[in-house]
Design a protein around this motif. Structure first.
Motif, PDB file in Angstrom:
ATOM      1  N   ALA A  46     144.371 148.769 -14.075  1.00 27.21           N
ATOM      2  CA  ALA A  46     143.847 148.502 -15.291  1.00 27.21           C
ATOM      3  C   ALA A  46     142.700 149.260 -15.827  1.00 27.21           C
ATOM      4  O   ALA A  46     142.527 150.017 -16.519  1.00 27.21           O
ATOM      5  CB  ALA A  46     143.337 146.979 -15.496  1.00 27.21           C
TER       6      ALA A  46
ATOM      7  N   LEU B 289     143.707 143.483 -20.213  1.00 28.27           N
ATOM      8  CA  LEU B 289     144.746 143.838 -19.497  1.00 28.27           C
ATOM      9  C   LEU B 289     144.547 143.219 -18.190  1.00 28.27           C
ATOM     10  O   LEU B 289     145.586 142.768 -17.469  1.00 28.27           O
ATOM     11  CB  LEU B 289     145.009 145.534 -19.139  1.00 28.27           C
TER      12      LEU B 289
ATOM     13  N   PHE C 218     149.915 145.516 -21.426  1.00 27.89           N
ATOM     14  CA  PHE C 218     149.448 144.190 -21.269  1.00 27.89           C
ATOM     15  C   PHE C 218     150.868 143.324 -21.304  1.00 27.89           C
ATOM     16  O   PHE C 218     150.997 142.328 -20.529  1.00 27.89           O
ATOM     17  CB  PHE C 218     148.525 143.695 -22.540  1.00 27.89           C
TER      18      PHE C 218
ATOM     19  N   HIS D 123     153.709 148.213 -24.155  1.00 23.54           N
ATOM     20  CA  HIS D 123     152.011 148.060 -23.857  1.00 23.54           C
ATOM     21  C   HIS D 123     151.707 147.529 -22.695  1.00 23.54           C
ATOM     22  O   HIS D 123     152.322 146.488 -22.231  1.00 23.54           O
ATOM     23  CB  HIS D 123     151.066 147.510 -24.920  1.00 23.54           C
TER      24      HIS D 123
ATOM     25  N   TYR E 142     139.980 147.002 -20.868  1.00 27.84           N
ATOM     26  CA  TYR E 142     140.394 146.604 -19.627  1.00 27.84           C
ATOM     27  C   TYR E 142     140.397 145.079 -19.207  1.00 27.84           C
ATOM     28  O   TYR E 142     141.338 144.944 -18.454  1.00 27.84           O
ATOM     29  CB  TYR E 142     139.425 147.334 -18.647  1.00 27.84           C
TER      30      TYR E 142
END
Length: 513
Positions: free
Chosen positions: A457, A354, A35, A33, A351
């Motif tokens: 992001a 992230l 992140f 992912h 968002y």
């Protein structure tokens, strides 16, 4: 034996590059992912800074002359930096405030139905090709609003494409490519011109004290670039990107929903009046004597107007959104305005999460001085390479495109490269403004391919609205065709301007004399 037809060969070639892009997308999307990817990158940066610092590596900043050491994040100083700046890295992340502020205004306009109604009223009957040209032209020109273009244009383009029955991610891709890869081009003289020309002038004076690079010295080339890139972008979008995406399975827009009823027409009329009044008020403020929006000389580059362009645009969307919402009776009290804004910001939660990881990674990379070390050493390698003529200019463009993957600030990268390349190329009789053009096209070309892009992001957040499975691999596969096409056509333009003696700006050619 029958020879393959031209059509068959074209189909085979098409399948070839499609397979490559599909492979990139699949491979990229197998990454963790986003992140967690940036968490891992931040951890890797900590270890890399430690390893490089063991060799006592230093680099001299070519602009300031300051000797910088590679600082280890695995140290007392590094630990202090990680702990004491974590919150500032997050809250001080420049795109965060910009994106959230713009989404308050744009989100309000979207939630009350203004954007959808405006699109239905204005462009639904326009030919498909014209729409794509309009998206690219506006996206490329969008840099006059600075980084706000990344937030405004791509999602609007996606809505336009979706409303017309086209793939919305193709619209997003067009918006991102125009606003990001074409960021440096503009018909208008923008803040980028003033910022870069100032650095160029200071460096050029070390060779010739009489040389001045002005903000309009790249105007001819950048103006031509807007139209050339628009045509190239449409070709790439319609022939490569959108066919590869196929049909959109996320729902069709019904014919009934494309019709504008009388109340919507009234609301749009009132909104247009409000928008014109707002724009008129801003223009009046600009042209009144001693305007607070202009600089000391009465100009706009630089000026408080450009510095405050984000709040100005935000208030524009608020004025339009409120006017439309009140007319449509969707806003019946003042409490309805923050309700719609809250709904818009709620959708930005992925968002915001992230950004936390991205901000830490970029801060670690910059603090360690690894970005400067990479840029300076690569630049010195090319400067000592035994090449001359236009080949050295093309090499400079390609090197800049590579370095832009590591140093995402256009002014920061130019501050690193200019002190090395401007004097070197001036001694070969190249005009510093021509060198600046070469820098701008290289730096802009790879804007959308680097994970260091602070807007990655928001890009992923917009993509996930239409495809929950879209990841970094999807973004790379979308942007690579535009990047390659824009970079190639820009290099061809640079060579043509140089060989034919076409000025890149008023009175500015390839050579000093």
């Amino acid at each position: 034996m029958a020879q393959p037809t031209v059509e068959t060969q074209n189909n085979q070639n098409q399948k070839g590059y499609m397979r490559i892009l599909n492979f990139i997308e699949v491979l990229g999307n197998k990454l963790p992912h986003p992140f967690m990817l940036f968490v891992y990158l931040a951890g890797s940066m900590i270890l890399l800074s430690w390893v490089v610092s063991l060799f006592d590596v230093t680099v001299v900043h070519p602009g300031s002359g300051e000797e910088l050491e590679i600082k280890s994040l695995v140290s007392g100083e590094g630990l202090q930096f990680i702990l004491t700046t974590m919150l500032d890295n997050f809250t001080g992340f420049k795109p965060l405030g910009l994106v959230l502020t713009m989404m308050l205004g744009i989100g309000l306009a979207q939630k009350v139905g203004l954007l959808e109604s405006a699109i239905k009223q204005s462009i639904m009957k326009a030919p498909k090709a014209i729409i794509t040209y309009a998206v690219f032209f506006v996206a490329i020109m969008g840099n006059i609003a600075s980084d706000a273009a990344f937030v405004i244009i791509p999602p609007l383009a996606a809505v336009i494409f979706h409303t017309m029955g086209r793939h919305p991610i193709a619209g997003l891709a067009a918006g991102f490519a125009g606003a990001g890869i074409g960021f440096t081009a503009n018909i208008l003289v923008a803040g980028t011109d003033a910022l870069l020309s100032g650095i160029s002038t200071e460096v050029a004076k070390t060779i010739d004290p009489n040389v001045v690079v002005t903000p309009i010295d790249n105007w001819f080339f950048m103006s031509a670039s807007v139209f050339v890139l628009t045509v190239v972008g449409v070709f790439v979008n319609d022939k490569i990107v959108e066919p590869r995406l196929g049909s959109y399975e996320g729902g069709k827009v019904s014919k009934e929903s494309q019709e504008v009823d009388p109340l919507e027409k009234k609301a749009l009329r009132n909104t247009l009046i409000a928008a014109l009044i707002y724009i008129g008020a801003i223009v009046t403020l600009i042209y009144i004597p001693n305007s607070p929006l202009t600089n000391e000389d009465g100009g706009l580059i630089p000026s408080p107007f450009l510095s405050g362009i984000i709040p100005i645009i935000f208030l524009f969307f608020v004025v339009c959104g409120v006017t439309f919402g009140v007319t449509m009776k969707k806003i019946k009290s003042t409490s309805d305005v923050p309700k719609y804004m809250t709904s818009a910001i709620t959708e930005m939660a992925p968002y915001i999460v992230l950004v936390f990881a991205i901000a830490q990674f970029i801060a670690y990379f910059n603090w360690s001085n690894l970005a400067t070390w990479i840029a300076v050493n690569c630049a010195e390698f090319l400067s000592h390479a035994n090449i001359s003529g236009l080949a050295v200019i093309i090499g400079f463009v390609l090197l800049t495109a590579l370095l832009s993957l590591f140093v995402t600030s256009g002014s920061a990268l130019w501050a690193l490269e200019a002190p090395i390349f401007v004097p070197m190329l001036m001694l070969l009789n190249y005009h510093p403004a021509f060198v600046q053009v070469a820098y701008r096209i290289g730096e802009s070309s790879t804007n959308m391919l680097t994970p260091l892009n602070p807007y990655i992001a928001i890009i992923l957040a917009f993509m996930n609205e239409y495809d929950k499975k879209a990841g970094i691999g999807t973004l790379m596969a979308l942007m690579i065709p535009y990047t390659i096409a824009f970079l190639i056509i820009w290099i061809i333009m640079l060579v043509v301007f140089g060989l034919l003696g076409i000025p890149v700006g008023p009175g500015v050619g390839m050579y000093m004399n």
